[in-house]
Design an enzyme around this catalytic site. Structure first.
Site, PDB file in Angstrom:
ATOM      1  N   ARG A 163      47.940  27.432   8.835  1.00 29.37           N
ATOM      2  CA  ARG A 163      46.752  26.589   8.926  1.00 29.37           C
ATOM      3  C   ARG A 163      45.512  27.389   9.309  1.00 29.37           C
ATOM      4  O   ARG A 163      44.474  27.310   8.655  1.00 29.37           O
ATOM      5  CB  ARG A 163      46.971  25.483   9.969  1.00 29.37           C
ATOM      6  CG  ARG A 163      48.085  24.511   9.655  1.00 29.37           C
ATOM      7  CD  ARG A 163      48.129  23.404  10.707  1.00 29.37           C
ATOM      8  NE  ARG A 163      48.139  23.925  12.061  1.00 29.37           N
ATOM      9  CZ  ARG A 163      49.232  24.309  12.711  1.00 29.37           C
ATOM     10  NH1 ARG A 163      50.399  24.234  12.123  1.00 29.37           N
ATOM     11  NH2 ARG A 163      49.162  24.744  13.950  1.00 29.37           N
ATOM     12  N   ILE A 164      45.617  28.175  10.389  1.00 27.94           N
ATOM     13  CA  ILE A 164      44.448  28.881  10.895  1.00 27.94           C
ATOM     14  C   ILE A 164      44.073  30.038   9.980  1.00 27.94           C
ATOM     15  O   ILE A 164      42.890  30.244   9.669  1.00 27.94           O
ATOM     16  CB  ILE A 164      44.702  29.361  12.334  1.00 27.94           C
ATOM     17  CG1 ILE A 164      44.918  28.155  13.264  1.00 27.94           C
ATOM     18  CG2 ILE A 164      43.539  30.216  12.834  1.00 27.94           C
ATOM     19  CD1 ILE A 164      45.367  28.510  14.661  1.00 27.94           C
ATOM     20  N   THR A 215      49.890  35.100  12.896  1.00 32.56           N
ATOM     21  CA  THR A 215      51.310  34.756  12.855  1.00 32.56           C
ATOM     22  C   THR A 215      51.741  34.196  14.209  1.00 32.56           C
ATOM     23  O   THR A 215      51.087  34.448  15.226  1.00 32.56           O
ATOM     24  CB  THR A 215      52.176  35.987  12.551  1.00 32.56           C
ATOM     25  OG1 THR A 215      52.165  36.864  13.690  1.00 32.56           O
ATOM     26  CG2 THR A 215      51.660  36.745  11.335  1.00 32.56           C
ATOM     27  N   ALA A 243      45.230  35.196  17.943  1.00 29.11           N
ATOM     28  CA  ALA A 243      46.458  34.420  17.732  1.00 29.11           C
ATOM     29  C   ALA A 243      47.359  34.468  18.954  1.00 29.11           C
ATOM     30  O   ALA A 243      47.368  33.555  19.780  1.00 29.11           O
ATOM     31  CB  ALA A 243      47.194  34.950  16.493  1.00 29.11           C
ATOM     32  N   GLU A 273      48.425  37.865  30.567  1.00 28.25           N
ATOM     33  CA  GLU A 273      47.148  37.234  30.900  1.00 28.25           C
ATOM     34  C   GLU A 273      47.226  36.615  32.290  1.00 28.25           C
ATOM     35  O   GLU A 273      48.293  36.117  32.671  1.00 28.25           O
ATOM     36  CB  GLU A 273      46.809  36.162  29.853  1.00 28.25           C
ATOM     37  CG  GLU A 273      46.611  36.742  28.463  1.00 28.25           C
ATOM     38  CD  GLU A 273      46.337  35.680  27.409  1.00 28.25           C
ATOM     39  OE1 GLU A 273      46.400  34.464  27.723  1.00 28.25           O
ATOM     40  OE2 GLU A 273      46.077  36.046  26.247  1.00 28.25           O
ATOM     41  N   HIS A 291      40.970  34.147  26.104  1.00 25.25           N
ATOM     42  CA  HIS A 291      41.819  33.147  25.423  1.00 25.25           C
ATOM     43  C   HIS A 291      41.051  31.845  25.203  1.00 25.25           C
ATOM     44  O   HIS A 291      41.450  30.765  25.647  1.00 25.25           O
ATOM     45  CB  HIS A 291      43.085  32.892  26.223  1.00 25.25           C
ATOM     46  CG  HIS A 291      44.241  32.452  25.372  1.00 25.25           C
ATOM     47  ND1 HIS A 291      45.533  32.856  25.594  1.00 25.25           N
ATOM     48  CD2 HIS A 291      44.306  31.647  24.276  1.00 25.25           C
ATOM     49  CE1 HIS A 291      46.342  32.324  24.694  1.00 25.25           C
ATOM     50  NE2 HIS A 291      45.609  31.585  23.884  1.00 25.25           N
ATOM     51  N   GLY A 293      40.241  30.602  22.082  1.00 27.57           N
ATOM     52  CA  GLY A 293      40.367  30.142  20.704  1.00 27.57           C
ATOM     53  C   GLY A 293      40.336  28.636  20.533  1.00 27.57           C
ATOM     54  O   GLY A 293      39.740  28.122  19.585  1.00 27.57           O
ATOM     55  N   ALA A 294      40.968  27.913  21.443  1.00 28.78           N
ATOM     56  CA  ALA A 294      41.017  26.446  21.335  1.00 28.78           C
ATOM     57  C   ALA A 294      40.063  25.759  22.307  1.00 28.78           C
ATOM     58  O   ALA A 294      40.106  24.540  22.456  1.00 28.78           O
ATOM     59  CB  ALA A 294      42.438  25.959  21.578  1.00 28.78           C
TER      60      ALA A 294
END
Length: 539
Positions: A163-164, A215, A243, A273, A291, A293-294
């Site tokens: 998807r991404i 991935t 990712a 992390e 982190h 990304g979202a």
């Protein structure tokens, strides 16, 4: 199917243990057909949550709350756990399944956010934006040190085209970049449809000016981008990872940057992390974010909305859209098909390790007694085994069919009462652009599962442990030479099955061995005379 649906008089207690946007849980607030009692208490310790959860039917979390076995066991009425996000590392899935608790997540809610962040990181990397800003903040007006490169006409290599990765490719095409992508399930037709080039991992990293990885983190993808891959890349390549930490070998990336092979890297994720003291952060060619990304308002709202809607759907219909674990099925069906679950999955796992191209079609034939049952759960188990090698443990009995169809695999089921000498027989055939592979298995009374056919060859193999699949020309001495070569590598053979189509024709050996083998071991055997192919299979 999963649980009795609630009536308007049934109180359904929904406990939200992590901060969620009010817009995200709005579907729960406005629901009128169900009697939902929404309680929000965040920042609780495990002991505090255990003390409050006995009468809870739904537990809704993000990443902060760790949903342990003890918490699940304490929730006597728990029916569903919702994770407002993609990952479920903070939820004990085994315990949830054991207790009959469905776990759902929101796999699509942060797709846009993660893709946009990847593009933002790539652009910032190309134009040295963070470095130039930092210099200016410190009173230095320096234009000469921060001459960048344009994205136009550059080649973006996308490793992982789910998807991404697909969304990143769309945006890169908008920047007039050329895109070459690798994914084990990417077909030539799909690549052509999207206007991109399909390649192997090596072809992608060799051709790319920028490389972005998307991935999942699996044994097969851990340190996928390493010193060997850096060695074949273009000089001054730029690397982006938004990712999972661990897809890129961080030590090898550090060395490649110091040596001048890699011009720069943009990292949103790290193996460990928080990564505040990471040596990569000491390099001026590296830009990084913690982190993020979202981390957008829209993504956090979207994942909460998706999970809220799944909660409502679950109590109205007994089904969910985004299940993570296997839900309960009726006892009558379970009693009939449960003995075949492992066999069906192992047949899929076997084929995933002998097939080298993206699968376009799968044909599953159920013959004999098993054809009288509802075989849909068996097909799901088979697809789970087929997909997990490349898609990870999040593939399960429930979402395997959905994931297969989404990546373009055509699924066909066939039933026949004729089992050709067996009481029951499951035959699975996969087709790719250039390959067709078949495996068949049965359950033998008192003996358990057996693989009884590989391609066109009759065998009798227990589907477990480490296997070697050897294809050879049927000539005298072939078996002995293979055994000798394995002995030289200190590889012990437990059992051996052979099959052939005709005297002097093509033959196979199926060897059960005591331990896994290396690529070097496989090449060592493959060099033998009359040996055409050697593959290692783990079941």
């Amino acid at each position: 199917m999963v649980t009795k649906t609630a009536t308007a008089t049934n109180l359904i207690n929904v406990f939200i243990a992590d901060p969620l946007s009010e817009d995200g849980i709005f579907p729960l607030r406005q629901e009128t057909e169900l009697n939902l009692n929404v309680v929000i208490e965040t920042g609780l310790t495990a002991e505090q949550l255990i003390s409050k959860i006995e009468d809870v039917h739904v537990l809704l979390v993000r990443s902060q709350t760790k949903v342990t076995r003890e918490i699940i066991a304490a929730a006597k009425n728990l029916k569903l756990i919702g994770r407002a996000g993609v990952g479920v590392d903070n939820i004990d899935l085994t315990a949830a399944t054991e207790h009959g608790v469905i776990v759902v997540n929101a796999p699509d809610g942060n797709t846009n956010s993660a893709a946009e962040h990847s593009i933002a990181m790539m652009t910032s990397l190309a134009r040295h934006i963070p470095q130039a800003y930092n210099a200016l903040k410190n009173g230095v007006w320096d234009r000469k040190s921060y001459v960048g490169v344009e994205l136009k006409n550059k080649t973006l290599g996308v490793v992982g085209f789910g998807r991404i990765g697909t969304e990143v490719a769309y945006r890169a095409k908008g920047q007039r970049m050329n895109v070459i992508a690798y994914d084990p399930f990417l077909t030539e037709e799909r690549a052509k449809e999207l206007g991109i080039t399909k390649g192997t991992v090596d072809e992608v990293v060799q051709a790319a000016d920028f490389i972005t990885v998307h991935t999942p983190l699996l044994p097969e993808t851990r340190n996928l981008i390493n010193k060997d891959k850096f060695a074949i890349m273009k000089d001054d390549v730029r690397i982006i990872n938004c990712a999972r930490g661990g897809i890129i070998d961080e030590d090898d990336l550090y060395d490649a940057i110091v040596e001048g092979k890699v011009a720069g890297a943009a990292l949103d994720v790290f193996v460990e992390e928080p990564a505040t003291n990471h040596k990569l952060l000491t390099l001026p060619q590296v830009i990084a974010t913690p982190h993020l990304g979202a981390s957008t308002i829209e993504a956090q709202e979207s994942v909460a909305v998706d999970v809220s809607n799944d909660i409502i759907k679950f109590f109205k219909t007994g089904t969910v859209t985004n299940p993570v674990n296997m839900p309960s099925i009726p006892k009558e069906l379970l009693a009939q098909v449960e003995p075949f679950f492992e066999l069906a999955e192992k047949l899929g796992t076997f084929l995933s390790q002998v097939t080298t191209e993206p699968i376009k079609e799968i044909n599953i034939s159920y013959a004999g007694e098993v054809a009288n049952y509802d075989v849909r759960p068996l097909t799901s188990n088979n697809l789970k085994g087929l997909l997990q090698k490349n898609h990870g443990e999040h593939v399960n009995d429930v979402n395997a069919r959905y994931l297969s169809e989404r990546i373009g695999i055509k699924i066909n089921e066939h039933k026949t009462t004729t089992a050709k000498g067996f009481t029951n027989l499951i035959t699975v055939e996969v087709k790719t652009e250039n390959e067709v592979h078949t495996v068949a298995g049965t359950l033998l009374n008192g003996l358990g599962a057996r693989i009884v056919k590989v391609e066109n060859y009759v065998v009798d193999v227990i589907p477990q442990g480490h296997l070697l699949y050897v294809k050879n020309t049927d000539k005298p001495g072939a078996i002995g030479r293979v055994a000798t070569k394995l002995a030289e590598k200190d590889i012990n053979i437990a059992t051996m099955q052979v099959g052939r189509d005709q005297v002097g024709g093509t033959a196979i050996m199926m060897l059960t061995i005591d331990n896994d083998v290396t690529e070097e071991d496989l090449n060592y055997v493959a060099q033998l005379e009359n040996i055409d192919e050697v593959k290692a299979i783990t079941l």
